[in-house]
Design an enzyme around this catalytic site. Structure first.
Site, mmCIF file in Angstrom:
data_model
loop_
_atom_site.group_PDB
_atom_site.id
_atom_site.type_symbol
_atom_site.label_atom_id
_atom_site.label_comp_id
_atom_site.label_asym_id
_atom_site.label_seq_id
_atom_site.Cartn_x
_atom_site.Cartn_y
_atom_site.Cartn_z
ATOM 1 N N GLU A 52 0.828 -1.199 0.000
ATOM 2 C CA GLU A 52 0.000 0.000 0.000
ATOM 3 C C GLU A 52 0.865 1.253 0.000
ATOM 4 O OE1 GLU A 52 -4.057 -1.678 1.950
ATOM 5 O OE2 GLU A 52 -2.494 -1.150 3.356
ATOM 6 N N CYS A 69 3.495 8.472 1.110
ATOM 7 C CA CYS A 69 3.948 7.541 2.137
ATOM 8 C C CYS A 69 4.121 6.197 1.433
ATOM 9 C CB CYS A 69 2.904 7.473 3.249
ATOM 10 S SG CYS A 69 3.267 6.234 4.493
ATOM 11 N N CYS A 73 6.186 -7.167 6.901
ATOM 12 C CA CYS A 73 7.288 -6.640 7.719
ATOM 13 C C CYS A 73 7.803 -7.751 8.611
ATOM 14 C CB CYS A 73 6.790 -5.471 8.576
ATOM 15 S SG CYS A 73 8.120 -4.580 9.420
ATOM 16 N N CYS A 84 6.064 -5.158 15.826
ATOM 17 C CA CYS A 84 5.550 -4.107 16.708
ATOM 18 C C CYS A 84 4.090 -4.406 17.033
ATOM 19 C CB CYS A 84 5.699 -2.743 16.052
ATOM 20 S SG CYS A 84 7.405 -2.368 15.601
ATOM 21 N N CYS A 88 1.041 -2.332 15.445
ATOM 22 C CA CYS A 88 1.057 -2.041 14.007
ATOM 23 C C CYS A 88 0.374 -3.142 13.203
ATOM 24 C CB CYS A 88 2.495 -1.870 13.534
ATOM 25 S SG CYS A 88 2.619 -1.524 11.774
ATOM 26 N N SER A 116 11.894 6.528 7.806
ATOM 27 C CA SER A 116 11.483 6.231 9.179
ATOM 28 C C SER A 116 11.870 4.794 9.509
ATOM 29 C CB SER A 116 9.972 6.405 9.304
ATOM 30 O OG SER A 116 9.534 5.980 10.568
ATOM 31 N N CYS A 163 -1.054 5.833 9.740
ATOM 32 C CA CYS A 163 0.118 5.089 10.217
ATOM 33 C C CYS A 163 -0.295 3.805 10.917
ATOM 34 C CB CYS A 163 0.893 5.892 11.263
ATOM 35 S SG CYS A 163 1.851 7.219 10.619
HETATM 36 N N1 SAH Z 1 9.211 0.374 9.995
HETATM 37 C C1 SAH Z 1 9.322 1.790 9.967
HETATM 38 C C2 SAH Z 1 8.325 2.481 9.053
HETATM 39 C C3 SAH Z 1 6.878 2.020 9.063
HETATM 40 S S1 SAH Z 1 5.848 2.497 10.391
HETATM 41 C C4 SAH Z 1 9.255 2.366 11.354
HETATM 42 O O1 SAH Z 1 9.046 1.615 12.285
HETATM 43 O O2 SAH Z 1 9.472 3.553 11.527
HETATM 44 C C5 SAH Z 1 5.587 4.200 10.294
HETATM 45 C C6 SAH Z 1 5.247 4.846 11.647
HETATM 46 O O3 SAH Z 1 3.925 4.497 12.087
HETATM 47 C C7 SAH Z 1 6.170 4.413 12.758
HETATM 48 O O4 SAH Z 1 6.541 5.504 13.553
HETATM 49 C C8 SAH Z 1 5.302 3.462 13.573
HETATM 50 O O5 SAH Z 1 5.753 3.320 14.858
HETATM 51 C C9 SAH Z 1 3.967 4.134 13.467
HETATM 52 N N2 SAH Z 1 2.831 3.274 13.766
HETATM 53 C C10 SAH Z 1 2.726 1.949 13.588
HETATM 54 N N3 SAH Z 1 1.499 1.517 13.954
HETATM 55 C C11 SAH Z 1 0.818 2.612 14.356
HETATM 56 C C12 SAH Z 1 -0.524 2.824 14.829
HETATM 57 N N4 SAH Z 1 -1.372 1.824 14.942
HETATM 58 N N5 SAH Z 1 -0.886 4.095 15.126
HETATM 59 C C13 SAH Z 1 -0.030 5.118 14.989
HETATM 60 N N6 SAH Z 1 1.237 4.987 14.552
HETATM 61 C C14 SAH Z 1 1.658 3.735 14.235
#
Ligand code: SAH
Length: 346
Positions: free
Chosen positions: A94, A107, A114, A118, A121, A197, A339
């Site tokens: 996406e 974005c 991935c 996390c 996420c 990021s 995000c």
């Molecule tokens: N892997 C990279 C880039 C992808 S995530 C990273 O970790 O930075 C992009 C951003 O979205 C990151 O800061 C991540 O922590 C945040 N993120 C992930 N899940 C989220 C959620 N459910 N709500 C808000 N931010 C989120």
């Protein structure tokens, strides 16, 4: 037996020039084709109108031009556009276009799925299928630039690597794509308008510094206490905060570029005074700013955005210590384009 044709965009410009010389043509033909492949983002050899038909046919016999397809496009009430992008092998990633008054931001994804885990996420729920190639990353930007021109009447202004995947786990292809995005032979965008990021892979942060990259770095911090960070971002046990800190100091010493910390405040997870104190301490290591990101729920409510009060507590304490803090409201939530929501419902 048919041999599998090679993706022509895996070749460097020099390799392409060499290919033409080896086939009895001029090296210059390589430059022309290269321009079609990148600057003009041609999808077929037949698009290459200043190349002779015989040469186009010869290319077609030897190579393919793998390209992406915008499979579905959803538009949010706030103008955000989420694209499901189909890759040549049928897998889907996406990419999102985020318009604001002054800019439009792409974005983009760097991996299919991935490998990190996390807990907050949505992308983490898909297992990592494969890395994207440089051209697949580049093509997302081309596609979103087109949408920006079409729907917002101006070209794309910014790019963030905040889509699916961990860009530092696909470093070479991400760097190749950024080289193309920033070069005049590609899109000619300024590197300072690009932000990578990362969850924070110390070795790769140092490598980026050594490679003297010109784009910006954002780190998804979410906690400056190892125990808390590991509970929500399990890979922190492999790359603990002291290693992250050291790599960021290295980055700053080499690049003199400020770092952005992305940070979500959750109820009962990182909303205590000691969490704030730890963040303030962490912010003292290298020049930085903090983006407080609104949480985008992905599931049954294991994680909840902290209260306005808890958020204000963060803001006032950070500001008291002269740390720049921005609150980032999420965009495209209604279409799961915010995000951490990518792949939420597909
Ligand atoms: N892997 C990279 C880039 C992808 S995530 C990273 O970790 O930075 C992009 C951003 O979205 C990151 O800061 C991540 O922590 C945040 N993120 C992930 N899940 C989220 C959620 N459910 N709500 C808000 N931010 C989120």
């Amino acid at each position: 037996m048919t041999t599998k044709k090679k993706d022509i965009r895996a070749l460097t410009k020099d390799q392409l020039r060499e290919f033409f010389v080896n086939n009895g043509d001029k090296a210059f033909r390589g430059n022309q084709v290269y321009e079609w492949l990148w600057h003009k983002a041609a999808h077929t050899f037949d698009d290459m109108t200043n190349i002779s038909k015989a040469t186009r046919e010869m290319l077609d016999q030897n190579f393919v031009i793998n390209h992406i397809e915008v499979d579905t496009m959803q538009r949010s009430n706030d103008g955000t556009i989420k694209n499901a992008i189909k890759l040549h092998d049928g897998l889907v990633v996406e990419s999102v276009l985020i318009p604001t008054e002054k800019r439009t931001t792409a974005c983009v994804s760097s991996q299919v799925g991935c490998s990190l885990d996390c807990k907050f996420c949505a992308t983490a729920r898909l297992k990592r299928m494969r890395n994207l190639n440089a051209d697949e990353i580049y093509d997302q930007v081309v596609a979103i630039d087109k949408q920006s021109r079409l729907y917002h009447n101006h070209k794309l202004t910014n790019i963030v690597f905040m889509g699916m995947g961990e860009p530092l786990m696909n470093y070479n292809n991400v760097i190749k794509a950024i080289d193309k995005i920033t070069s005049e032979e590609g899109l000619g965008m300024a590197a300072r308008r690009i932000t990578l990021s990362t969850s924070g892979v110390p070795k790769m942060i140092k490598k980026m510094a050594d490679d003297e990259v010109r784009f910006n770095l954002a780190v998804s911090l979410h906690s400056a206490i190892d125990e808390v960070r590991t509970s929500i971002m399990p890979f922190n046990s492999t790359f603990p905060l002291k290693d992250l800190k050291e790599s960021l100091e290295y980055w700053y010493a080499k690049t003199k570029r400020k770092i952005t910390y992305e940070y979500v405040v959750w109820n009962g997870i990182n909303d205590r005074k000691e969490d704030i104190d730890a963040l303030i301490k962490f912010c003292g290591y290298v020049p930085c700013k903090v983006n407080l990101i609104e949480y985008n729920p992905i599931d049954d409510g294991e994680f909840q955005q902290a209260s306005e009060r808890a958020l204000n507590n963060y803001i006032s304490n950070l500001e008291m210590h002269d740390i720049t803090v921005n609150v980032r409201r999420s965009r495209g939530k209604d279409i799961d384009a915010a995000c951490g929501q990518l792949a939420n419902k597909s």
